[in-house]
Write a protein that holds these residues in place. Structure first.
Motif, PDB file in Angstrom:
ATOM      1  N   PHE A  55      49.789  54.873  45.273  1.00 52.66           N
ATOM      2  CA  PHE A  55      51.042  54.534  44.606  1.00 52.66           C
ATOM      3  C   PHE A  55      51.108  53.044  44.300  1.00 52.66           C
ATOM      4  O   PHE A  55      50.332  52.258  44.832  1.00 52.66           O
ATOM      5  CB  PHE A  55      52.241  54.947  45.477  1.00 52.66           C
ATOM      6  CG  PHE A  55      52.325  54.204  46.784  1.00 52.66           C
ATOM      7  CD1 PHE A  55      51.554  54.579  47.860  1.00 52.66           C
ATOM      8  CD2 PHE A  55      53.183  53.130  46.922  1.00 52.66           C
ATOM      9  CE1 PHE A  55      51.622  53.901  49.060  1.00 52.66           C
ATOM     10  CE2 PHE A  55      53.275  52.439  48.120  1.00 52.66           C
ATOM     11  CZ  PHE A  55      52.487  52.828  49.189  1.00 52.66           C
ATOM     12  N   GLY A  56      52.060  52.684  43.431  1.00 51.52           N
ATOM     13  CA  GLY A  56      52.283  51.283  43.093  1.00 51.52           C
ATOM     14  C   GLY A  56      53.594  50.806  43.664  1.00 51.52           C
ATOM     15  O   GLY A  56      54.563  51.547  43.700  1.00 51.52           O
ATOM     16  N   GLN A  57      53.614  49.565  44.146  1.00 56.94           N
ATOM     17  CA  GLN A  57      54.826  48.991  44.730  1.00 56.94           C
ATOM     18  C   GLN A  57      55.110  47.675  44.013  1.00 56.94           C
ATOM     19  O   GLN A  57      54.207  46.847  43.855  1.00 56.94           O
ATOM     20  CB  GLN A  57      54.610  48.767  46.222  1.00 56.94           C
ATOM     21  CG  GLN A  57      55.856  48.455  46.997  1.00 56.94           C
ATOM     22  CD  GLN A  57      55.594  48.505  48.495  1.00 56.94           C
ATOM     23  OE1 GLN A  57      54.486  48.284  48.967  1.00 56.94           O
ATOM     24  NE2 GLN A  57      56.621  48.811  49.240  1.00 56.94           N
ATOM     25  N   ALA A  58      56.352  47.489  43.565  1.00 59.30           N
ATOM     26  CA  ALA A  58      56.724  46.287  42.826  1.00 59.30           C
ATOM     27  C   ALA A  58      56.709  45.068  43.725  1.00 59.30           C
ATOM     28  O   ALA A  58      57.097  45.135  44.888  1.00 59.30           O
ATOM     29  CB  ALA A  58      58.104  46.472  42.229  1.00 59.30           C
ATOM     30  N   ILE A  59      56.261  43.957  43.158  1.00 58.89           N
ATOM     31  CA  ILE A  59      56.267  42.689  43.874  1.00 58.89           C
ATOM     32  C   ILE A  59      57.631  42.063  43.677  1.00 58.89           C
ATOM     33  O   ILE A  59      58.115  41.952  42.565  1.00 58.89           O
ATOM     34  CB  ILE A  59      55.176  41.751  43.339  1.00 58.89           C
ATOM     35  CG1 ILE A  59      53.814  42.366  43.527  1.00 58.89           C
ATOM     36  CG2 ILE A  59      55.252  40.392  44.009  1.00 58.89           C
ATOM     37  CD1 ILE A  59      52.691  41.567  42.870  1.00 58.89           C
ATOM     38  N   GLU A  60      58.265  41.665  44.744  1.00 59.18           N
ATOM     39  CA  GLU A  60      59.605  41.038  44.668  1.00 59.18           C
ATOM     40  C   GLU A  60      59.497  39.562  44.435  1.00 59.18           C
ATOM     41  O   GLU A  60      58.667  38.882  44.809  1.00 59.18           O
ATOM     42  CB  GLU A  60      60.383  41.309  45.951  1.00 59.18           C
ATOM     43  CG  GLU A  60      60.650  42.776  46.156  1.00 59.18           C
ATOM     44  CD  GLU A  60      61.549  43.387  45.094  1.00 59.18           C
ATOM     45  OE1 GLU A  60      62.474  42.695  44.615  1.00 59.18           O
ATOM     46  OE2 GLU A  60      61.321  44.530  44.721  1.00 59.18           O
ATOM     47  N   LYS A 115      63.111  42.697  32.593  1.00 63.09           N
ATOM     48  CA  LYS A 115      61.755  42.259  32.945  1.00 63.09           C
ATOM     49  C   LYS A 115      61.109  43.300  33.855  1.00 63.09           C
ATOM     50  O   LYS A 115      61.729  43.779  34.800  1.00 63.09           O
ATOM     51  CB  LYS A 115      61.807  40.924  33.680  1.00 63.09           C
ATOM     52  CG  LYS A 115      62.157  39.767  32.807  1.00 63.09           C
ATOM     53  CD  LYS A 115      62.027  38.481  33.589  1.00 63.09           C
ATOM     54  CE  LYS A 115      62.289  37.294  32.697  1.00 63.09           C
ATOM     55  NZ  LYS A 115      62.174  36.031  33.424  1.00 63.09           N
ATOM     56  N   GLU A 116      59.889  43.634  33.541  1.00 65.36           N
ATOM     57  CA  GLU A 116      59.156  44.555  34.398  1.00 65.36           C
ATOM     58  C   GLU A 116      58.455  43.767  35.489  1.00 65.36           C
ATOM     59  O   GLU A 116      57.837  42.746  35.223  1.00 65.36           O
ATOM     60  CB  GLU A 116      58.138  45.335  33.577  1.00 65.36           C
ATOM     61  CG  GLU A 116      58.778  46.282  32.606  1.00 65.36           C
ATOM     62  CD  GLU A 116      57.751  47.126  31.893  1.00 65.36           C
ATOM     63  OE1 GLU A 116      56.640  47.291  32.426  1.00 65.36           O
ATOM     64  OE2 GLU A 116      58.063  47.608  30.806  1.00 65.36           O
ATOM     65  N   LYS A 117      58.592  44.262  36.704  1.00 65.18           N
ATOM     66  CA  LYS A 117      57.952  43.608  37.834  1.00 65.18           C
ATOM     67  C   LYS A 117      56.514  44.096  37.951  1.00 65.18           C
ATOM     68  O   LYS A 117      56.258  45.294  37.780  1.00 65.18           O
ATOM     69  CB  LYS A 117      58.708  43.919  39.116  1.00 65.18           C
ATOM     70  CG  LYS A 117      60.114  43.376  39.124  1.00 65.18           C
ATOM     71  CD  LYS A 117      60.846  43.778  40.370  1.00 65.18           C
ATOM     72  CE  LYS A 117      62.271  43.253  40.310  1.00 65.18           C
ATOM     73  NZ  LYS A 117      63.057  43.681  41.447  1.00 65.18           N
ATOM     74  N   PRO A 118      55.598  43.198  38.257  1.00 66.02           N
ATOM     75  CA  PRO A 118      54.199  43.640  38.418  1.00 66.02           C
ATOM     76  C   PRO A 118      54.056  44.546  39.638  1.00 66.02           C
ATOM     77  O   PRO A 118      54.759  44.383  40.638  1.00 66.02           O
ATOM     78  CB  PRO A 118      53.426  42.341  38.606  1.00 66.02           C
ATOM     79  CG  PRO A 118      54.426  41.320  38.977  1.00 66.02           C
ATOM     80  CD  PRO A 118      55.756  41.781  38.440  1.00 66.02           C
ATOM     81  N   LEU A 119      53.160  45.506  39.532  1.00 68.87           N
ATOM     82  CA  LEU A 119      52.928  46.463  40.616  1.00 68.87           C
ATOM     83  C   LEU A 119      51.623  46.146  41.342  1.00 68.87           C
ATOM     84  O   LEU A 119      50.662  45.686  40.739  1.00 68.87           O
ATOM     85  CB  LEU A 119      52.850  47.879  40.071  1.00 68.87           C
ATOM     86  CG  LEU A 119      54.095  48.440  39.411  1.00 68.87           C
ATOM     87  CD1 LEU A 119      53.801  49.823  38.856  1.00 68.87           C
ATOM     88  CD2 LEU A 119      55.233  48.495  40.393  1.00 68.87           C
ATOM     89  N   VAL A 120      51.627  46.414  42.627  1.00 71.19           N
ATOM     90  CA  VAL A 120      50.412  46.330  43.433  1.00 71.19           C
ATOM     91  C   VAL A 120      50.099  47.746  43.891  1.00 71.19           C
ATOM     92  O   VAL A 120      50.981  48.453  44.376  1.00 71.19           O
ATOM     93  CB  VAL A 120      50.604  45.407  44.651  1.00 71.19           C
ATOM     94  CG1 VAL A 120      49.368  45.409  45.534  1.00 71.19           C
ATOM     95  CG2 VAL A 120      50.941  44.004  44.212  1.00 71.19           C
ATOM     96  N   ALA A 121      48.873  48.191  43.695  1.00 69.82           N
ATOM     97  CA  ALA A 121      48.482  49.553  44.054  1.00 69.82           C
ATOM     98  C   ALA A 121      48.064  49.626  45.525  1.00 69.82           C
ATOM     99  O   ALA A 121      47.369  48.738  46.024  1.00 69.82           O
ATOM    100  CB  ALA A 121      47.342  50.027  43.171  1.00 69.82           C
ATOM    101  N   PHE A 122      48.540  50.669  46.202  1.00 67.67           N
ATOM    102  CA  PHE A 122      48.202  50.899  47.604  1.00 67.67           C
ATOM    103  C   PHE A 122      47.643  52.307  47.785  1.00 67.67           C
ATOM    104  O   PHE A 122      47.909  53.200  46.982  1.00 67.67           O
ATOM    105  CB  PHE A 122      49.436  50.743  48.502  1.00 67.67           C
ATOM    106  CG  PHE A 122      49.902  49.325  48.635  1.00 67.67           C
ATOM    107  CD1 PHE A 122      49.316  48.476  49.545  1.00 67.67           C
ATOM    108  CD2 PHE A 122      50.929  48.846  47.842  1.00 67.67           C
ATOM    109  CE1 PHE A 122      49.734  47.167  49.667  1.00 67.67           C
ATOM    110  CE2 PHE A 122      51.357  47.536  47.949  1.00 67.67           C
ATOM    111  CZ  PHE A 122      50.764  46.695  48.863  1.00 67.67           C
TER     112      PHE A 122
END
Length: 59
Positions: free
Chosen positions: A54-59, A5-12
């Motif tokens: 950059f993008g950071q995965a949501i846990e 499963k790919e985790k959704p990313l949040v852009a910062f």
């Protein structure tokens, strides 16, 4: 077979002050581009520039 499963990313966006080198992390806003002047440094009162997006995965 593979059910990764790919985790959704949040852009910062990282804003960096050219004088005191202070870095500030905030959520990405539409229109952000690298090396463009951004908000004002809270310490030096001069414009910061965007140094990283950059993008950071949501846990």
């Amino acid at each position: 077979m593979f059910s990764k499963k790919e985790k959704p990313l949040v852009a910062f966006t990282i804003e960096k002050c050219p004088s005191c080198k202070k870095e500030t992390k905030r959520k990405f806003q539409e229109g952000d581009c690298l090396f463009v002047h951004a908000s004002e440094c809270t310490t030096c009162k001069i414009p910061t520039s965007i140094s990283k997006i950059f993008g950071q995965a949501i846990e």
